[in-house]
Design a protein around this motif. Structure first.
Motif, PDB file in Angstrom:
ATOM      1  N   THR A  98       0.851  -1.174   0.000  1.00 30.43           N
ATOM      2  CA  THR A  98       0.000   0.000   0.000  1.00 30.43           C
ATOM      3  C   THR A  98       0.894   1.233   0.000  1.00 30.43           C
ATOM      4  OG1 THR A  98      -1.887   1.023   1.112  1.00 30.43           O
ATOM      5  CG2 THR A  98      -0.174   0.109   2.528  1.00 30.43           C
ATOM      6  N   GLY A  99       0.299   2.388  -0.184  1.00 25.57           N
ATOM      7  CA  GLY A  99       1.058   3.621  -0.061  1.00 25.57           C
ATOM      8  C   GLY A  99       1.478   4.239  -1.379  1.00 25.57           C
ATOM      9  N   VAL A 100       2.224   5.337  -1.255  1.00 20.66           N
ATOM     10  CA  VAL A 100       2.630   6.150  -2.394  1.00 20.66           C
ATOM     11  C   VAL A 100       3.487   5.364  -3.385  1.00 20.66           C
ATOM     12  CG1 VAL A 100       3.947   8.199  -3.080  1.00 20.66           C
ATOM     13  CG2 VAL A 100       2.486   8.280  -1.072  1.00 20.66           C
ATOM     14  N   ASN A 101       4.475   4.632  -2.902  1.00 17.13           N
ATOM     15  CA  ASN A 101       5.352   3.889  -3.812  1.00 17.13           C
ATOM     16  C   ASN A 101       4.617   2.751  -4.507  1.00 17.13           C
ATOM     17  OD1 ASN A 101       7.616   5.501  -3.435  1.00 17.13           O
ATOM     18  ND2 ASN A 101       8.344   4.287  -1.712  1.00 17.13           N
ATOM     19  N   ALA A 102       3.656   2.145  -3.832  1.00 18.24           N
ATOM     20  CA  ALA A 102       2.850   1.099  -4.472  1.00 18.24           C
ATOM     21  C   ALA A 102       2.032   1.712  -5.602  1.00 18.24           C
ATOM     22  CB  ALA A 102       1.951   0.424  -3.446  1.00 18.24           C
ATOM     23  N   SER A 103       1.446   2.862  -5.348  1.00 12.69           N
ATOM     24  CA  SER A 103       0.690   3.553  -6.399  1.00 12.69           C
ATOM     25  C   SER A 103       1.602   3.967  -7.549  1.00 12.69           C
ATOM     26  CB  SER A 103      -0.002   4.796  -5.826  1.00 12.69           C
ATOM     27  OG  SER A 103      -0.965   4.422  -4.879  1.00 12.69           O
ATOM     28  N   MET A 104       2.790   4.452  -7.204  1.00 10.54           N
ATOM     29  CA  MET A 104       3.747   4.853  -8.238  1.00 10.54           C
ATOM     30  C   MET A 104       4.184   3.640  -9.056  1.00 10.54           C
ATOM     31  SD  MET A 104       7.192   7.234  -8.129  1.00 10.54           S
ATOM     32  CE  MET A 104       7.888   6.409  -6.737  1.00 10.54           C
ATOM     33  N   ALA A 105       4.365   2.488  -8.423  1.00  6.28           N
ATOM     34  CA  ALA A 105       4.753   1.272  -9.145  1.00  6.28           C
ATOM     35  C   ALA A 105       3.679   0.889 -10.161  1.00  6.28           C
ATOM     36  CB  ALA A 105       5.017   0.134  -8.169  1.00  6.28           C
ATOM     37  N   ILE A 106       2.433   1.124  -9.825  1.00  7.47           N
ATOM     38  CA  ILE A 106       1.343   0.845 -10.763  1.00  7.47           C
ATOM     39  C   ILE A 106       1.365   1.850 -11.908  1.00  7.47           C
ATOM     40  CG2 ILE A 106      -1.169   0.856 -11.044  1.00  7.47           C
ATOM     41  CD1 ILE A 106      -1.307  -0.487  -8.239  1.00  7.47           C
ATOM     42  N   THR A 107       1.472   3.124 -11.582  1.00  6.37           N
ATOM     43  CA  THR A 107       1.499   4.164 -12.617  1.00  6.37           C
ATOM     44  C   THR A 107       2.672   3.965 -13.568  1.00  6.37           C
ATOM     45  OG1 THR A 107       0.414   5.740 -11.150  1.00  6.37           O
ATOM     46  CG2 THR A 107       1.614   6.658 -13.030  1.00  6.37           C
ATOM     47  N   LYS A 108       3.847   3.721 -13.016  1.00  2.10           N
ATOM     48  CA  LYS A 108       5.039   3.511 -13.851  1.00  2.10           C
ATOM     49  C   LYS A 108       4.867   2.279 -14.731  1.00  2.10           C
ATOM     50  CE  LYS A 108       7.833   6.746 -12.068  1.00  2.10           C
ATOM     51  NZ  LYS A 108       8.573   7.750 -12.796  1.00  2.10           N
ATOM     52  N   SER A 109       4.295   1.221 -14.182  1.00  2.00           N
ATOM     53  CA  SER A 109       4.108  -0.004 -14.966  1.00  2.00           C
ATOM     54  C   SER A 109       3.113   0.206 -16.101  1.00  2.00           C
ATOM     55  CB  SER A 109       3.675  -1.167 -14.064  1.00  2.00           C
ATOM     56  OG  SER A 109       2.383  -0.950 -13.542  1.00  2.00           O
ATOM     57  N   GLU A 110       2.082   1.014 -15.864  1.00  2.00           N
ATOM     58  CA  GLU A 110       1.125   1.330 -16.932  1.00  2.00           C
ATOM     59  C   GLU A 110       1.838   2.063 -18.072  1.00  2.00           C
ATOM     60  OE1 GLU A 110      -2.899   1.741 -14.179  1.00  2.00           O
ATOM     61  OE2 GLU A 110      -1.658   3.511 -14.552  1.00  2.00           O
ATOM     62  N   ASN A 111       2.678   3.026 -17.718  1.00  2.00           N
ATOM     63  CA  ASN A 111       3.431   3.764 -18.731  1.00  2.00           C
ATOM     64  C   ASN A 111       4.375   2.839 -19.501  1.00  2.00           C
ATOM     65  OD1 ASN A 111       2.177   6.127 -17.905  1.00  2.00           O
ATOM     66  ND2 ASN A 111       3.866   6.732 -16.578  1.00  2.00           N
ATOM     67  N   ILE A 112       5.050   1.963 -18.777  1.00  2.00           N
ATOM     68  CA  ILE A 112       5.979   1.014 -19.404  1.00  2.00           C
ATOM     69  C   ILE A 112       5.230   0.078 -20.339  1.00  2.00           C
ATOM     70  CG2 ILE A 112       7.469  -0.990 -18.939  1.00  2.00           C
ATOM     71  CD1 ILE A 112       8.300   0.542 -16.308  1.00  2.00           C
ATOM     72  N   ALA A 113       4.131  -0.495 -19.879  1.00  2.70           N
ATOM     73  CA  ALA A 113       3.365  -1.448 -20.694  1.00  2.70           C
ATOM     74  C   ALA A 113       2.849  -0.786 -21.964  1.00  2.70           C
ATOM     75  CB  ALA A 113       2.211  -2.029 -19.879  1.00  2.70           C
ATOM     76  N   ASN A 114       2.324   0.432 -21.841  1.00  3.22           N
ATOM     77  CA  ASN A 114       1.797   1.128 -23.020  1.00  3.22           C
ATOM     78  C   ASN A 114       2.899   1.450 -24.014  1.00  3.22           C
ATOM     79  OD1 ASN A 114      -0.872   1.081 -22.131  1.00  3.22           O
ATOM     80  ND2 ASN A 114      -0.654   3.005 -21.027  1.00  3.22           N
ATOM     81  N   LEU A 115       4.022   1.936 -23.530  1.00  2.00           N
ATOM     82  CA  LEU A 115       5.141   2.272 -24.410  1.00  2.00           C
ATOM     83  C   LEU A 115       5.709   1.026 -25.082  1.00  2.00           C
ATOM     84  CD1 LEU A 115       7.048   4.423 -25.547  1.00  2.00           C
ATOM     85  CD2 LEU A 115       8.501   4.043 -23.533  1.00  2.00           C
TER      86      LEU A 115
END
Length: 126
Positions: A98-115
């Motif tokens: 949980t927390g900020v880094n968990a949310s960031m890991a999701i956001t970063k992974s979405e960007n990586i997957a799309n790219l």
């Protein structure tokens, strides 16, 4: 649930994630059959990659995009493959952290997957 805040947390995340990946019918074959991944080499690279992405430790040295083009040449890496990768990644995070880094890991992974999906598709058109 705990916060995602250390290299040890990243190791737990990455190990748990890849335990799902190797069993998955949609993307497991990339790792098991096509690349025949040496996990003793691959996992530490992934720990460093995510440590760099999430904590700015700069422990990862490499070009993940370049590593995926040869795989894409052998077997098309398509949008639905990256969607499954992303689904398993998010699921693993949500089960453990949980927390900020968990949310960031999701956001970063979405960007990586799309790219990655976009670049792999473009490479197949060349």
């Amino acid at each position: 649930m705990k916060k995602l805040e250390s290299r040890e947390d990243i190791e737990l995340l990455v190990n748990s994630f890849y335990a799902k990946v190797v069993k998955d019918e949609t993307i497991g074959f990339f790792f098991n059959d096509i690349m025949k991944v040496d996990w003793d080499q691959h996992l530490p690279k992934m720990y460093s990659f995510w440590e760099t992405i999430l904590f700015g430790q700069m422990s990862y040295k490499g070009n993940p995009m370049a590593k995926h083009f040869p795989i894409n040449h052998l077997e098309a890496m398509e949008k639905h493959h990256f969607a499954k990768w992303l689904e398993l990644w998010k699921q693993t995070i949500e089960e453990n952290f949980t927390g900020v880094n968990a949310s960031m890991a999701i956001t970063k992974s979405e960007n990586i997957a799309n790219l990655m999906a976009y670049k792999m598709e473009m490479a197949r058109k060349l």
